[in-house]
Structures are given as structure tokens and as C-alpha cells.
Design a protein around this motif. Structure first.
Motif, PDB file in Angstrom:
ATOM      1  N   ALA A 175     -41.606   7.243  -6.163  1.00 38.30           N
ATOM      2  CA  ALA A 175     -40.686   6.136  -5.877  1.00 38.30           C
ATOM      3  C   ALA A 175     -39.778   5.935  -7.076  1.00 38.30           C
ATOM      4  O   ALA A 175     -40.232   5.916  -8.223  1.00 38.30           O
ATOM      5  N   THR A 177     -35.926   3.917  -8.431  1.00 37.16           N
ATOM      6  CA  THR A 177     -34.809   3.001  -8.180  1.00 37.16           C
ATOM      7  C   THR A 177     -33.792   3.120  -9.311  1.00 37.16           C
ATOM      8  O   THR A 177     -34.149   3.417 -10.461  1.00 37.16           O
ATOM      9  N   GLU A 179     -30.838   0.755 -11.102  1.00 35.97           N
ATOM     10  CA  GLU A 179     -30.532  -0.669 -11.213  1.00 35.97           C
ATOM     11  C   GLU A 179     -29.532  -0.919 -12.338  1.00 35.97           C
ATOM     12  O   GLU A 179     -29.241  -0.022 -13.150  1.00 35.97           O
ATOM     13  N   ARG A 195     -41.100   3.811 -10.008  1.00 29.43           N
ATOM     14  CA  ARG A 195     -42.004   2.829  -9.413  1.00 29.43           C
ATOM     15  C   ARG A 195     -43.180   3.492  -8.693  1.00 29.43           C
ATOM     16  O   ARG A 195     -43.909   2.818  -7.968  1.00 29.43           O
ATOM     17  N   ARG A 253     -26.160   7.561  -6.816  1.00 24.46           N
ATOM     18  CA  ARG A 253     -27.253   7.934  -5.923  1.00 24.46           C
ATOM     19  C   ARG A 253     -28.202   8.840  -6.698  1.00 24.46           C
ATOM     20  O   ARG A 253     -27.782   9.872  -7.245  1.00 24.46           O
ATOM     21  N   THR A 255     -32.088  10.907  -6.757  1.00 21.78           N
ATOM     22  CA  THR A 255     -33.151  11.502  -5.940  1.00 21.78           C
ATOM     23  C   THR A 255     -34.148  12.196  -6.862  1.00 21.78           C
ATOM     24  O   THR A 255     -33.851  12.483  -8.027  1.00 21.78           O
ATOM     25  N   ALA A 260     -38.311  10.684  -3.265  1.00 28.14           N
ATOM     26  CA  ALA A 260     -37.821   9.497  -3.974  1.00 28.14           C
ATOM     27  C   ALA A 260     -36.301   9.478  -3.958  1.00 28.14           C
ATOM     28  O   ALA A 260     -35.655  10.498  -4.210  1.00 28.14           O
ATOM     29  N   HIS A 261     -35.714   8.323  -3.650  1.00 28.49           N
ATOM     30  CA  HIS A 261     -34.258   8.196  -3.653  1.00 28.49           C
ATOM     31  C   HIS A 261     -33.882   6.725  -3.776  1.00 28.49           C
ATOM     32  O   HIS A 261     -34.640   5.821  -3.419  1.00 28.49           O
ATOM     33  N   SER A 262     -32.679   6.495  -4.285  1.00 33.86           N
ATOM     34  CA  SER A 262     -32.172   5.131  -4.430  1.00 33.86           C
ATOM     35  C   SER A 262     -30.664   5.199  -4.624  1.00 33.86           C
ATOM     36  O   SER A 262     -30.122   6.238  -5.030  1.00 33.86           O
ATOM     37  N   GLU A 263     -29.990   4.085  -4.329  1.00 33.67           N
ATOM     38  CA  GLU A 263     -28.533   4.026  -4.460  1.00 33.67           C
ATOM     39  C   GLU A 263     -28.134   2.620  -4.920  1.00 33.67           C
ATOM     40  O   GLU A 263     -28.759   1.622  -4.533  1.00 33.67           O
ATOM     41  N   ALA A 264     -27.099   2.552  -5.747  1.00 37.17           N
ATOM     42  CA  ALA A 264     -26.606   1.261  -6.241  1.00 37.17           C
ATOM     43  C   ALA A 264     -25.113   1.379  -6.501  1.00 37.17           C
ATOM     44  O   ALA A 264     -24.595   2.468  -6.760  1.00 37.17           O
TER      45      ALA A 264
END
Length: 331
Positions: A175, A177, A179, A195, A253, A255, A260-264
Motif C-alpha cells: 500500500a 500513498t 501526499e 502504508r 501518480r 505505483t 500499490a498505487h496512488s494519485e494526488a
């Protein structure tokens, strides 16, 4: 003329005096220890003797909770004097900039606390290699996933950390993120947070769109950091060709393996403050000059004042004199 006996006596005396002067110096040099910081020594994972695992960059140990895992550390002294090193286990973590670091003293609660070397201090003779066994006792309540650690080898003012990558068996979670994305000048700042419970090698793609279209497109690439479980790092992305005047939306973005991946996103307004400030000052100066010129023209066009007590008194006196002249003429 000096006799041969005198020559011999003087020669013996010179030899004795030379010996008396040089012996303490030679003895002191022999007793002076070689500074540990200048000794040539290395520490690395030991091979198994077959050459199949020689040159390992770090230790990799894996097992379920409750097991005892073992390996050996090699300390090689290639210098000409013995070297004494001290050994201890430590937890590993990422510093603020993403560089690896180890816990000091008794701050370890994971792998560093579970690791024990066969000896806390080892003296390695010159041109010799010493293999030091160590063990890692995984507690029964250890959480599954990666637990990074290190064996810290220290001699004098020199310290070397040999990485220990411990994976405790059980379900793992990847996981990640991204931020706190901000834009400052020509640099994009952001924070990555692991995370999950596995070490991650994150990949990042960067894009930016302005009022007039696309400004930045960077395909996904692997970052030169390893994000350890529970760790956060503050990183930056250079943007040398950022616009001078625009309203921009920046999108990041990230990965990593395991899904696991996240975007802001973040908004930024680019304004060339120097020209804008200079233009504003010129505009204010022009407005002030115009107002002054307008008031000056109005003051010059104002008609003369025909009222007031002084002017009324003069008219009355002139009228009285004219009446007196008229009355004299009539008489």
C-alpha cells in the motif's frame, strides 16, 4: 698523530651513542598502535565456500514467526596491523531524504533487537578474514512482512552498516500513498508513504496542465529510493521549463509492485511578479500625475470671485461719491 686505538675507541663510542639515541624512538614506534580509522578493513555477508553466493550485497532471511534464522558476517583486514571491531544489531529506516539509516544505541525494536552476534567484539589479525556467526530470533507475535535491519560494524571513528533484509512469513500488503504535493518556483515537492508491510520500489509519473493546454508529461519511472514499511520520505521533482504566467494543475501518480498505487494533484499560479510590480508602480505614478494635472487645470479656469464684504463696501463708497457729485451739480 692519533693512534689506531683512539680511532677504535671513538668509533665504539659513536656506535653506542647512536644506539642509545635511536632505541627509545624505535621502541616507541613499535608500541604505537595503528589508528583504527586508517586500517583497511571491510565487512560483508560471508560466502558459503562454494562461490555460489559470494559477493552478496546484503543478507536476506525469511521465516515464519517463532523461528531462529542464522548466517555469517565476514570482516576482512587487509592492513598490516590487527583491527578490533565492535558489532551490534540495529533497525534500518529511511531518512527524510530517502537515504537509508540505522537506529542508534537501544532505539531498535525490530530486527535490530532480535539479532545477536556470536561475539560483540572481534580482533582480526593483519591480512586475515574472520567469519562471525549471528542469529535472528523472530518473535512469535511478529507481524508478517519486511523488517529491515543491519549489523553495524565499528572500529575507531569508522562505522559500516551491513544490511539485513528480514521477511516474516504471512499475508503481505503493498500500500502506497502520495501526499502534500506543492509547487515552489521550478520544483514540485511531494511525500511518499508506505502504508503496507512490504518494502516498495515506487514508480512515479508526472503531468501538468495549464489554461492553454498540456505543460508537462513525464512517463512513469522508478525512483532511486526504497520505501520501507511504515516509512515516509519527502522528495522533489525539478521543473525547469515551468511557465512564467499560467494557472496550472499538477498531477502525480505513483505505483509499486503488488498493486500499490496512488494519485494526488495540486494547483499553482505562476505570475512574473517583477514585471507586474513594475507595471503597477508605473500605473500608480501615471494616475497620480493625471490627478495632479487635472486639479491644476481646474484651479486655473476658476472665475474671479465677485462677492465678499470687501468688494461690496467699495461699490457702496463709489455710489456715495457719485451721489454727492450729482447733488453739487444740482445746487
Amino acid at each position: 698523530m692519533p693512534s689506531p686505538t683512539g680511532h677504535a675507541a671513538r668509533l665504539v663510542l659513536a656506535v653506542l651513542l647512536f644506539t642509545f639515541v635511536m632505541t627509545p624512538v624505535a621502541g616507541a614506534a613499535a608500541r604505537r598502535p595503528t589508528p583504527a580509522s586508517t586500517a583497511s578493513w571491510t565487512a560483508q555477508p560471508a560466502g558459503n565456500g562454494s562461490g555460489t553466493d559470494g559477493g552478496r550485497p546484503y543478507f536476506y532471511l525469511e521465516g515464519p514467526p517463532g523461528t531462529v534464522l542464522q548466517d555469517r558476517l565476514s570482516v576482512t583486514n587487509s592492513g598490516t596491523a590487527p583491527v578490533t571491531v565492535r558489532l551490534r544489531g540495529a533497525d534500518a529506516y529511511n531518512a527524510e531524504d530517502g537515504d537509508p539509516a540505522v537506529r542508534g544505541g537501544k532505539g531498535s525494536t525490530g530486527t535490530g533487537a532480535w539479532l545477536r552476534t556470536a561475539a560483540a567484539q572481534v580482533t582480526v589479525p593483519a591480512r586475515t578474514r574472520a567469519d562471525v556467526p549471528f542469529s535472528v530470533t523472530v518473535p512469535t507475535g511478529a507481524t508478517p512482512g519486511d523488517h529491515p535491519g543491519a549489523i553495524v560494524v565499528r572500529s575507531g571513528d569508522r562505522s559500516v552498516g551491513v544490511r539485513v533484509q528480514l521477511r516474516v512469513g504471512g499475508p503481505t500488503l503493498a500500500a502506497l500513498t502520495v501526499e502534500d504535493v506543492t509547487v515552489s518556483g521550478r520544483t514540485i515537492h511531494y511525500t511518499l508513504v508506505n502504508r503496507g508491510n512490504t518494502a516498495l520500489a515506487p514508480r512515479i509519473a508526472v503531468g501538468a496542465d495549464g489554461v492553454f493546454g498540456t505543460l508537462l508529461r513525464r512517463e512513469a519511472r522508478t525512483l532511486p529510493v526504497e520505501l520501507l514499511p511504515g516509512q515516509r520520505v519527502r522528495l522533489s521533482e525539478p521543473w525547469r521549463d515551468a511557465p512564467a504566467l499560467d494557472s496550472v494543475t499538477v498531477r502525480l501518480r505513483v505505483t509499486a509492485a503488488g498493486g500499490a498505487h496512488s494519485e494526488a494533484t495540486a494547483r499553482a499560479v505562476f505570475v512574473p511578479w517583477a514585471p507586474v510590480t513594475g507595471g503597477a508602480l508605473l500605473l500608480l505614478a501615471a494616475v497620480a500625475a493625471g490627478a495632479y494635472a487635472y486639479r491644476l487645470r481646474r484651479s486655473r479656469r476658476r472665475p474671479p470671485d465677485d462677492g465678499g464684504p470687501g468688494r461690496s463696501s467699495g461699490v457702496q463708497q463709489h455710489s456715495e461719491r457719485r451721489n454727492l457729485v450729482k447733488a453739487g451739480a444740482e445746487s
